[in-house]
Scaffold this active site. Structure first.
Site, PDB file in Angstrom:
ATOM      1  N   ARG A  44      38.991  33.066  48.258  1.00 13.16           N
ATOM      2  CA  ARG A  44      37.772  32.286  48.019  1.00 13.16           C
ATOM      3  C   ARG A  44      36.824  33.035  47.093  1.00 13.16           C
ATOM      4  O   ARG A  44      36.661  34.248  47.216  1.00 13.16           O
ATOM      5  CB  ARG A  44      37.061  31.997  49.351  1.00 13.16           C
ATOM      6  N   ASP A  45      36.207  32.271  46.188  1.00 14.43           N
ATOM      7  CA  ASP A  45      35.210  32.872  45.296  1.00 14.43           C
ATOM      8  C   ASP A  45      34.021  33.347  46.134  1.00 14.43           C
ATOM      9  O   ASP A  45      33.564  32.648  47.048  1.00 14.43           O
ATOM     10  CB  ASP A  45      34.751  31.848  44.252  1.00 14.43           C
ATOM     11  N   ILE A  46      33.521  34.521  45.817  1.00 15.89           N
ATOM     12  CA  ILE A  46      32.427  35.126  46.583  1.00 15.89           C
ATOM     13  C   ILE A  46      31.110  34.380  46.358  1.00 15.89           C
ATOM     14  O   ILE A  46      30.190  34.462  47.172  1.00 15.89           O
ATOM     15  CB  ILE A  46      32.310  36.626  46.186  1.00 15.89           C
ATOM     16  N   ASN A  67      37.875  30.039  32.446  1.00 10.77           N
ATOM     17  CA  ASN A  67      36.791  30.427  31.542  1.00 10.77           C
ATOM     18  C   ASN A  67      37.390  31.432  30.563  1.00 10.77           C
ATOM     19  O   ASN A  67      38.056  32.381  30.979  1.00 10.77           O
ATOM     20  CB  ASN A  67      35.635  31.062  32.324  1.00 10.77           C
ATOM     21  N   HIS A  89      42.398  34.353  35.559  1.00 13.05           N
ATOM     22  CA  HIS A  89      42.285  33.682  36.857  1.00 13.05           C
ATOM     23  C   HIS A  89      41.981  32.206  36.624  1.00 13.05           C
ATOM     24  O   HIS A  89      41.336  31.835  35.651  1.00 13.05           O
ATOM     25  CB  HIS A  89      41.205  34.324  37.739  1.00 13.05           C
TER      26      HIS A  89
HETATM   27  P1  AMP Z   1      34.761  34.091  35.584  1.00 14.94           P
HETATM   28  O1  AMP Z   1      33.342  33.758  35.238  1.00 14.94           O
HETATM   29  O2  AMP Z   1      35.725  32.995  35.235  1.00 14.94           O
HETATM   30  O3  AMP Z   1      35.179  35.442  35.043  1.00 14.94           O
HETATM   31  O4  AMP Z   1      34.816  34.135  37.149  1.00 14.94           O
HETATM   32  C1  AMP Z   1      34.791  35.268  37.938  1.00 14.94           C
HETATM   33  C2  AMP Z   1      34.546  34.786  39.339  1.00 14.94           C
HETATM   34  O5  AMP Z   1      34.853  35.836  40.230  1.00 14.94           O
HETATM   35  C3  AMP Z   1      33.099  34.365  39.631  1.00 14.94           C
HETATM   36  O6  AMP Z   1      33.083  33.001  40.044  1.00 14.94           O
HETATM   37  C4  AMP Z   1      32.667  35.313  40.747  1.00 14.94           C
HETATM   38  O7  AMP Z   1      31.845  34.694  41.706  1.00 14.94           O
HETATM   39  C5  AMP Z   1      33.991  35.738  41.338  1.00 14.94           C
HETATM   40  N1  AMP Z   1      34.018  37.040  42.009  1.00 14.94           N
HETATM   41  C6  AMP Z   1      33.503  38.199  41.555  1.00 14.94           C
HETATM   42  N2  AMP Z   1      33.745  39.205  42.419  1.00 14.94           N
HETATM   43  C7  AMP Z   1      34.431  38.647  43.462  1.00 14.94           C
HETATM   44  C8  AMP Z   1      34.957  39.156  44.679  1.00 14.94           C
HETATM   45  N3  AMP Z   1      34.850  40.445  45.015  1.00 14.94           N
HETATM   46  N4  AMP Z   1      35.584  38.294  45.517  1.00 14.94           N
HETATM   47  C9  AMP Z   1      35.696  36.992  45.201  1.00 14.94           C
HETATM   48  N5  AMP Z   1      35.225  36.459  44.052  1.00 14.94           N
HETATM   49  C10 AMP Z   1      34.598  37.257  43.202  1.00 14.94           C
END
Ligand code: AMP
Ligand code: ZN
Length: 110
Positions: free
Chosen positions: A30-32, A88, A101
Site C-alpha cells: 500500500r502507498d504510504i 509517473n 512502479h
Molecule cells: P511516484 O511519484 O510515482 O514516484 O510515486 C512514489 C510513491 O511512493 C508516492 O505515492 C509515495 O507516497 C510512495 N511512497 C514513498 N515512500 C513509501 C513507503 N515507504 N511505503 C509506501 N509508499 C511509499
C-alpha cells in the site's frame, strides 16, 4: 542498486513493509500516502529507473505488472467499479522515486 534506492530496499524485504503479494519478480504494497481509497504500488524487484529505461528484455516485467494489477484490483474488490493504473515518468510526470512502479488507484464512490 541497493542502499540508495528506497524501492530496492523495500522490494528486497529490508524495510519491514507489509506485502499484499510477492513473487520472485515483484512485490505489491500500500502507498504510504494514499491518493484514493485503494492505492497500491506494484514494484518489480529488478531496478529499472523509469519507463524511459525499459528495455526489450524488460517486456516480461511490464506485462507482469499489468497482469498483477488486474488480479490485485479483483482482490481489492474494485475490478468492477473501475480503477486507474499510472506510471509517473520523470520529474515532469510526477515521478519522485526512480525505481519503476505502477500505481493502482480505485475505490471511489461515484
Ligand atoms: P511516484 O511519484 O510515482 O514516484 O510515486 C512514489 C510513491 O511512493 C508516492 O505515492 C509515495 O507516497 C510512495 N511512497 C514513498 N515512500 C513509501 C513507503 N515507504 N511505503 C509506501 N509508499 C511509499
Ligand atoms: Zn531500485
Amino acid at each position: 542498486m541497493g542502499d540508495d534506492c528506497l524501492f530496492c530496499k523495500i522490494s528486497s524485504g529490508r524495510m519491514n513493509t507489509e506485502f499484499l503479494h510477492e513473487t520472485e519478480d515483484l512485490v505489491v504494497f500500500r502507498d504510504i500516502n494514499p491518493q484514493a481509497p485503494v492505492h497500491l504500488l506494484l514494484v518489480p524487484k529488478k531496478h529499472i529507473r523509469s519507463v524511459n529505461d525499459i528495455t526489450d528484455e524488460d517486456r516480461g516485467v511490464v506485462a507482469d505488472l499489468i497482469h498483477t494489477a488486474r488480479d490485485m484490483a479483483k482482490k481489492e474488490g474494485i475490478a468492477e467499479s473501475g480503477y486507474n493504473l499510472a506510471f509517473n515518468v520523470e520529474r515532469g510526470g510526477g515521478q519522485i522515486i526512480f525505481h519503476l512502479h505502477l500505481h493502482l488507484l480505485g475505490g471511489w464512490k461515484r
